[in-house]
Write an enzyme that holds these catalytic residues in place. Structure first.
Site, PDB file in Angstrom:
ATOM      1  N   GLU A  41     -12.722  -1.697  11.847  1.00 18.11           N
ATOM      2  CA  GLU A  41     -12.664  -1.024  10.548  1.00 18.11           C
ATOM      3  C   GLU A  41     -13.792  -1.476   9.629  1.00 18.11           C
ATOM      4  O   GLU A  41     -14.401  -0.662   8.945  1.00 18.11           O
ATOM      5  CB  GLU A  41     -11.302  -1.307   9.898  1.00 18.11           C
ATOM      6  CG  GLU A  41     -11.170  -0.753   8.497  1.00 18.11           C
ATOM      7  CD  GLU A  41      -9.791  -0.985   7.894  1.00 18.11           C
ATOM      8  OE1 GLU A  41      -8.911  -1.537   8.576  1.00 18.11           O
ATOM      9  OE2 GLU A  41      -9.596  -0.599   6.724  1.00 18.11           O
ATOM     10  N   ASP A  64      -8.365  -8.931   4.044  1.00 15.59           N
ATOM     11  CA  ASP A  64      -8.142  -7.787   4.928  1.00 15.59           C
ATOM     12  C   ASP A  64      -9.216  -7.624   5.996  1.00 15.59           C
ATOM     13  O   ASP A  64     -10.082  -6.764   5.855  1.00 15.59           O
ATOM     14  CB  ASP A  64      -8.065  -6.497   4.083  1.00 15.59           C
ATOM     15  CG  ASP A  64      -7.626  -5.305   4.902  1.00 15.59           C
ATOM     16  OD1 ASP A  64      -7.169  -5.502   6.034  1.00 15.59           O
ATOM     17  OD2 ASP A  64      -7.735  -4.171   4.402  1.00 15.59           O
ATOM     18  N   GLU A  75       0.820  -1.218   0.000  1.00 11.24           N
ATOM     19  CA  GLU A  75       0.000   0.000   0.000  1.00 11.24           C
ATOM     20  C   GLU A  75       0.853   1.266   0.000  1.00 11.24           C
ATOM     21  O   GLU A  75       0.613   2.194   0.769  1.00 11.24           O
ATOM     22  CB  GLU A  75      -0.959  -0.002   1.191  1.00 11.24           C
ATOM     23  CG  GLU A  75      -1.933  -1.171   1.160  1.00 11.24           C
ATOM     24  CD  GLU A  75      -3.009  -1.106   2.235  1.00 11.24           C
ATOM     25  OE1 GLU A  75      -2.752  -0.568   3.315  1.00 11.24           O
ATOM     26  OE2 GLU A  75      -4.113  -1.620   1.976  1.00 11.24           O
TER      27      GLU A  75
HETATM   28  C1  GCV Z   1      -2.481   0.637   8.334  1.00  4.88           C
HETATM   29  C2  GCV Z   1      -6.096  -1.888   5.464  1.00  4.88           C
HETATM   30  C3  GCV Z   1      -6.490  -0.589   6.105  1.00  4.88           C
HETATM   31  C4  GCV Z   1      -5.322   0.363   6.168  1.00  4.88           C
HETATM   32  C5  GCV Z   1      -4.181  -0.316   6.940  1.00  4.88           C
HETATM   33  C6  GCV Z   1      -3.825  -1.601   6.185  1.00  4.88           C
HETATM   34  C7  GCV Z   1      -2.727  -2.381   6.893  1.00  4.88           C
HETATM   35  O1  GCV Z   1      -5.837  -1.709   4.117  1.00  4.88           O
HETATM   36  O2  GCV Z   1      -7.555  -0.024   5.415  1.00  4.88           O
HETATM   37  O3  GCV Z   1      -5.741   1.526   6.828  1.00  4.88           O
HETATM   38  O4  GCV Z   1      -3.067   0.528   7.058  1.00  4.88           O
HETATM   39  O5  GCV Z   1      -4.962  -2.419   6.115  1.00  4.88           O
HETATM   40  O6  GCV Z   1      -3.069  -3.288   7.625  1.00  4.88           O
HETATM   41  O7  GCV Z   1      -1.562  -2.094   6.701  1.00  4.88           O
END
Ligand code: GCV
Length: 719
Positions: A411, A383, A310
């Protein structure tokens, strides 16, 4: 106004206000309220324990001592007398290094306790019994003391105890996704408790001590204080100093601090030419940085790394591998006994099924990491969805220790607005059978040292803690912090046991409350799955906020693997992601007989059906319902559940304090409204593909699809 009338008014106001204040609890005391027990329990416990002898020294023992003194006087209503020799009624806390414990000949049992376990036992002496908490270390004494307190808080019998407790994982960590500017990524309980705090040191210290006590009470022994999307500045002298101050407060509670680091730090803050892990200057930079950290924090735990995921930098930027990056840090930190937790949360947009990517990227490296590296793997292959199968890396990577990463912060499960007790979800992963060494090779056993005898064992939970008065936004979200810690200590505990402990400590012993609330909690996660993503559907939420439903999203320019349509693949034919041998073949990453089981829609568990299969709308499920009807029923069932939770909750008014009662009541209203939002959005949208009507006996949606598509979700109310 004359004096008499003033006095009358004063008394009137007092009469009105007093009950409100008596009945108000903010939730800030978590499960450590230590309010007086019933007379009967007080009498019983006071008969069993009437004095305290501590055979030990050091800050951690002092924490244990002050905790039991505080708990005892709160719960029993009188102070615990200290003695220097054990007599009938003494609670004796100590390690084998002290004579009072040595005389009890516990050494063969203490051998089983390892570094942090403990024994708790009633031993008869002249005139009665003493209760002994013995351990090899002060940490064990602290955990044993909290165990005793929990038993008293929950009304357990402590008369004839014979307990040996050993934690299942060595490192039991919280991961805070807290940014240095004070915001929290995916945090729904206010800003960071660690960073960018204007309050004075005393206020902060009090809060941090409370945090440390709460964690120690459930056995958490480490905390990562900053986001995995790490700012390089965390490694500057300024932040190392801040880390050191927090470490000082955590130390007496046996909690080590850890840091998320950014792999581009050598170039960004060290001003090196690059951050290539094989560049000798980079190697030296990390060695010196580690030295600087340990000079200030001698018991620093280690690093957590998100690399080449990411948008985060990492070894791939220089044509190097995860092994090159992880081993660079591991070698630098090894002389200080630190560890490196290297995350396997990686995926790239492209042709390949996202659910396959972490396995493909990490399996070739099995056995190539230094022995102080542990690979941190999210529970599922995508995720943190409300339901996923377990990640196929568990069981498959044999020569490298793996740790499970759970998400405590909600989340994808309604933020801090929805009551979702997550212990049942985590147990589902921990108890899942990987079949790596035949039946019974659970995820828990592949990670706790049972099947693969790695010395380094660990588990992590992404914290749901913020600056809100009640710490977690929703009062019930506290139960997830609690449950995570309890499972990290002992993954064999049942979710129901944990829920009951928490309710008893956090609210009341009154069964008229405990029973229905426990039932709500136990059902709650499945309800969320049903009104959001039933039957194996996943990733249907809005692509940026991750809260409400947006199964229809089409965002020009957005990564295709972030769009719900990539995951649900709804068409006039049917719905679901084909991960069978005829599709992406993600099933091949599981061991037999799981891969065959998942591959066939007739044997695939129904709750994962559309995770692994793309099926026609008329496909018949075991129940005889068509797929379309089954989807409708599930969404409606989720909504009916939360309506029922509301009704059950309303009937509990008056049993607990008015403040928490009404705050929870309000959140439940929000949850029901949002559950209906999810149901209507998903059903109405999928109906545009199926062309079928909603089963007659179900109520009609209350929204219109066009109106739903226009809802712009406002994050500001949810942080
Ligand atoms: C910390 C998901 C979340 C991101 C998070 C990522 C991760 O994509 O939406 O906010 O980033 O996981 O676990 O690294």
């Amino acid at each position: 106004m004359d004096m008499k009338r003033r006095l009358n008014l004063f008394f009137l106001v007092m009469i009105l206000i007093l009950p409100l204040t008596v009945l108000a609890e903010t939730g800030e005391n978590l499960w450590l309220r230590y309010l007086p027990l019933s007379n009967q329990l007080q009498q019983k416990y006071a008969e069993g324990i009437s004095s305290l002898m501590v055979a030990g020294e050091g800050a951690i023992v002092k924490s244990a001592e002050s905790e039991i003194m505080m708990a005892y006087s709160g719960l029993i209503g009188k102070p615990l007398r200290k003695v220097t020799k054990p007599v009938a009624g003494t609670l004796l806390i100590g390690t084998d290094q002290h004579r009072a414990i040595r005389d009890l000949n516990l050494s063969s049992e203490l051998e089983k306790c390892g570094d942090e376990g403990y024994i708790m036992r009633s031993v008869s002496v002249k005139g009665g019994n003493i209760l002994v908490i013995a351990a090899n270390s002060n940490a064990g004494l602290l955990y044993g003391t909290f165990d005793l307190i929990r038993r008293m808080q929950t009304g357990d019998d402590i008369a004839q105890l014979n307990v040996v407790e050993v934690p299942r994982y060595n490192l039991r960590l919280l991961n805070h996704w807290d940014n240095l500017n004070g915001t929290v990524e995916r945090g729904y309980a206010g800003h960071s408790i660690w960073w960018n705090r204007p309050e004075n040191e005393t206020v902060l210290k009090n809060q941090y001590v409370y945090y440390a006590r709460a964690n120690a009470s459930v056995g958490i022994n480490g905390t990562v204080l900053n986001n995995v999307n790490a700012a390089p500045e965390a490694l500057t002298a300024e932040y190392i100093e801040k880390y050191a101050r927090i470490a000082e407060i955590m130390r007496p509670y046996n909690i080590k601090v850890y840091m998320s680091v950014n792999m581009a730090s050598p170039a960004v803050i060290g001003k090196l030419k690059n951050s290539d892990p094989l560049n000798p200057d980079v190697v030296k930079w990390w060695e010196e940085k580690v030295k600087e950290i340990y000079a200030r924090i001698p018991d620093f735990g280690g690093f957590l790394v998100k690399a080449n995921s990411e948008g985060q930098p990492g070894p791939h930027d220089y044509g190097r591998t995860h092994v090159d990056g992880a081993n660079l840090l591991a070698k630098a930190i090894k002389p200080y006994k630190g560890v490196v937790m290297w995350r396997a949360f990686v995926y790239e947009p492209g042709q390949e099924d996202r659910a396959r990517q972490a396995y493909n990227e990490f399996m070739p490296f099995d056995g190539k990491f230094e022995d102080n590296v542990i690979v941190q793997v999210k529970n599922g292959p995508v995720d943190f969805q409300p339901r996923e199968p377990f990640s196929p890396l568990f069981g498959a990577m044999e020569k490298t220790p793996l740790m499970v990463e759970f998400q405590i912060t909600q989340e994808y499960l309604g933020f801090s607005n929805h009551l979702a007790y997550l212990s049942t979800m985590w147990k589902e992963t921990l108890d899942a059978d990987t079949w790596c060494k035949g039946a019974g090779s659970t995820v828990a056993k592949t990670t706790d040292g049972t099947i693969y005898p790695h010395k380094l064992t660990a588990i992590a939970g992404v914290a749901n803690i913020g600056r809100d008065v009640n710490w977690t936004g929703h009062h019930f979200a506290q139960s997830n912090w609690y449950a995570y810690g309890r499972l990290a200590w002992n993954h064999q505990l049942s979710s129901e046991t944990i829920a009951n402990e928490w309710i008893n400590m956090t609210f009341t012993h009154d069964q008229a409350f405990v029973k229905p609330v426990s039932e709500i909690m136990m059902r709650s996660r499945e309800s969320v799955v049903n009104y959001m993503t039933p039957l194996g559907l996943h990733h249907l939420m809005g692509w940026s906020h991750h809260h409400g439903p947006e199964p229809w999203t089409e965002i020009p320019g957005a990564r295709p693997d972030w769009l719900p349509s990539y995951y649900h693949k709804a068409s006039s034919f049917g719905i679901g992601f084909n991960r069978t041998t005829k599709g992406s073949n993600a099933v091949e990453q599981y061991f037999s007989p799981l891969k065959e089981l998942y591959n066939d829609p007739n044997t695939c568990p129904e709750n994962l059906l559309l995770w692994f299969h793309h099926l026609p709308w008329d496909y018949r499920l075991q129940s005889g319902k068509t797929l379309w009807d089954a989807i409708c029923y599930k969404y409606y069932e989720g909504v009916e559940d939360v309506r029922l939770f509301q009704k059950k909750w309303d009937m509990l008014e008056g049993i607990i304090d008015a403040q928490r009662f009404s705050e929870i009541q309000y959140k439940m209203k929000v949850q029901t409204r949002e559950a209906i939002w999810w149901r209507d959005a998903c059903i109405l949208y999928f109906q545009t593909f199926s062309g079928k009507s909603i089963p007659f006996e179900l109520e009609r949606p209350i929204h219109d699809l066009d109106e739903l598509k226009k809802i712009k979700f406002d994050m500001t109310h949810h942080n």
